[in-house]
Design a protein around this motif. Structure first.
Motif, PDB file in Angstrom:
ATOM      1  N   TYR A  11    -124.943 -75.525 -17.465  1.00 24.64           N
ATOM      2  CA  TYR A  11    -125.173 -75.405 -16.026  1.00 24.64           C
ATOM      3  C   TYR A  11    -126.349 -76.288 -15.618  1.00 24.64           C
ATOM      4  O   TYR A  11    -126.262 -77.503 -15.733  1.00 24.64           O
ATOM      5  N   ALA A  12    -127.447 -75.725 -15.171  1.00 29.88           N
ATOM      6  CA  ALA A  12    -128.596 -76.530 -14.733  1.00 29.88           C
ATOM      7  C   ALA A  12    -129.642 -76.688 -15.823  1.00 29.88           C
ATOM      8  O   ALA A  12    -130.655 -77.339 -15.623  1.00 29.88           O
ATOM      9  N   VAL A  13    -129.408 -76.125 -17.000  1.00 34.76           N
ATOM     10  CA  VAL A  13    -130.372 -76.193 -18.101  1.00 34.76           C
ATOM     11  C   VAL A  13    -129.996 -77.361 -19.004  1.00 34.76           C
ATOM     12  O   VAL A  13    -128.860 -77.448 -19.471  1.00 34.76           O
ATOM     13  N   ARG A  14    -130.962 -78.267 -19.239  1.00 36.74           N
ATOM     14  CA  ARG A  14    -130.742 -79.410 -20.122  1.00 36.74           C
ATOM     15  C   ARG A  14    -131.712 -79.309 -21.289  1.00 36.74           C
ATOM     16  O   ARG A  14    -132.908 -79.213 -21.092  1.00 36.74           O
ATOM     17  N   LEU A  15    -131.179 -79.316 -22.503  1.00 36.09           N
ATOM     18  CA  LEU A  15    -131.993 -79.245 -23.709  1.00 36.09           C
ATOM     19  C   LEU A  15    -131.988 -80.621 -24.373  1.00 36.09           C
ATOM     20  O   LEU A  15    -130.986 -81.021 -24.958  1.00 36.09           O
ATOM     21  N   PRO A  16    -133.094 -81.353 -24.297  1.00 30.47           N
ATOM     22  CA  PRO A  16    -133.130 -82.675 -24.930  1.00 30.47           C
ATOM     23  C   PRO A  16    -133.257 -82.561 -26.447  1.00 30.47           C
ATOM     24  O   PRO A  16    -133.900 -81.643 -26.960  1.00 30.47           O
ATOM     25  N   PHE A  17    -132.628 -83.492 -27.155  1.00 35.42           N
ATOM     26  CA  PHE A  17    -132.728 -83.527 -28.614  1.00 35.42           C
ATOM     27  C   PHE A  17    -134.004 -84.270 -28.980  1.00 35.42           C
ATOM     28  O   PHE A  17    -134.251 -85.379 -28.508  1.00 35.42           O
ATOM     29  N   ILE A  18    -134.827 -83.684 -29.825  1.00 38.61           N
ATOM     30  CA  ILE A  18    -136.081 -84.283 -30.272  1.00 38.61           C
ATOM     31  C   ILE A  18    -135.832 -84.854 -31.673  1.00 38.61           C
ATOM     32  O   ILE A  18    -135.616 -84.104 -32.626  1.00 38.61           O
ATOM     33  N   VAL A  19    -135.877 -86.178 -31.787  1.00 41.93           N
ATOM     34  CA  VAL A  19    -135.519 -86.846 -33.034  1.00 41.93           C
ATOM     35  C   VAL A  19    -136.499 -86.526 -34.157  1.00 41.93           C
ATOM     36  O   VAL A  19    -136.096 -86.227 -35.273  1.00 41.93           O
ATOM     37  N   GLY A  20    -137.792 -86.567 -33.907  1.00 44.77           N
ATOM     38  CA  GLY A  20    -138.776 -86.325 -34.955  1.00 44.77           C
ATOM     39  C   GLY A  20    -138.710 -84.925 -35.536  1.00 44.77           C
ATOM     40  O   GLY A  20    -139.034 -84.702 -36.696  1.00 44.77           O
ATOM     41  N   LYS A  21    -138.296 -83.970 -34.751  1.00 42.81           N
ATOM     42  CA  LYS A  21    -138.215 -82.569 -35.196  1.00 42.81           C
ATOM     43  C   LYS A  21    -136.790 -82.166 -35.554  1.00 42.81           C
ATOM     44  O   LYS A  21    -136.573 -81.077 -36.054  1.00 42.81           O
ATOM     45  N   ASN A  22    -135.807 -83.029 -35.254  1.00 47.54           N
ATOM     46  CA  ASN A  22    -134.393 -82.755 -35.526  1.00 47.54           C
ATOM     47  C   ASN A  22    -133.943 -81.436 -34.928  1.00 47.54           C
ATOM     48  O   ASN A  22    -133.357 -80.590 -35.599  1.00 47.54           O
ATOM     49  N   GLY A  23    -134.216 -81.254 -33.639  1.00 46.87           N
ATOM     50  CA  GLY A  23    -133.798 -80.043 -32.963  1.00 46.87           C
ATOM     51  C   GLY A  23    -133.828 -80.219 -31.460  1.00 46.87           C
ATOM     52  O   GLY A  23    -134.172 -81.282 -30.949  1.00 46.87           O
ATOM     53  N   TRP A  24    -133.448 -79.165 -30.750  1.00 44.71           N
ATOM     54  CA  TRP A  24    -133.401 -79.190 -29.297  1.00 44.71           C
ATOM     55  C   TRP A  24    -134.596 -78.445 -28.737  1.00 44.71           C
ATOM     56  O   TRP A  24    -134.935 -77.365 -29.203  1.00 44.71           O
ATOM     57  N   LEU A  25    -135.217 -79.004 -27.724  1.00 44.45           N
ATOM     58  CA  LEU A  25    -136.395 -78.421 -27.092  1.00 44.45           C
ATOM     59  C   LEU A  25    -135.960 -77.418 -26.037  1.00 44.45           C
ATOM     60  O   LEU A  25    -135.271 -77.768 -25.080  1.00 44.45           O
ATOM     61  N   MET A  26    -136.373 -76.168 -26.230  1.00 42.51           N
ATOM     62  CA  MET A  26    -136.049 -75.108 -25.280  1.00 42.51           C
ATOM     63  C   MET A  26    -137.024 -75.167 -24.106  1.00 42.51           C
ATOM     64  O   MET A  26    -138.109 -75.736 -24.230  1.00 42.51           O
TER      65      MET A  26
END
Length: 52
Positions: A11-26
């Protein structure tokens, strides 16, 4: 999400992928490595925002 390292959008929530941490930022600053868990948390967060 078409590739394993794409951003997750619920929906309106976008979770960017963080390459250095290999995960999605909440939205609250936590990094989640499991894409299914990240999507579930984003859906719950979006539902709470709609109710409020």
């Amino acid at each position: 999400m078409k590739h394993a390292h794409d951003d997750i959008v619920v929906y309106a929530v976008r979770l960017p992928f963080i390459v250095g941490k290999n995960g999605w930022l909440m939205p609250w600053g936590e990094i989640v490595c499991n894409p299914i868990k990240a999507q579930r948390l984003a859906e719950e967060y979006s539902n709470r925002q709609e109710v409020a």
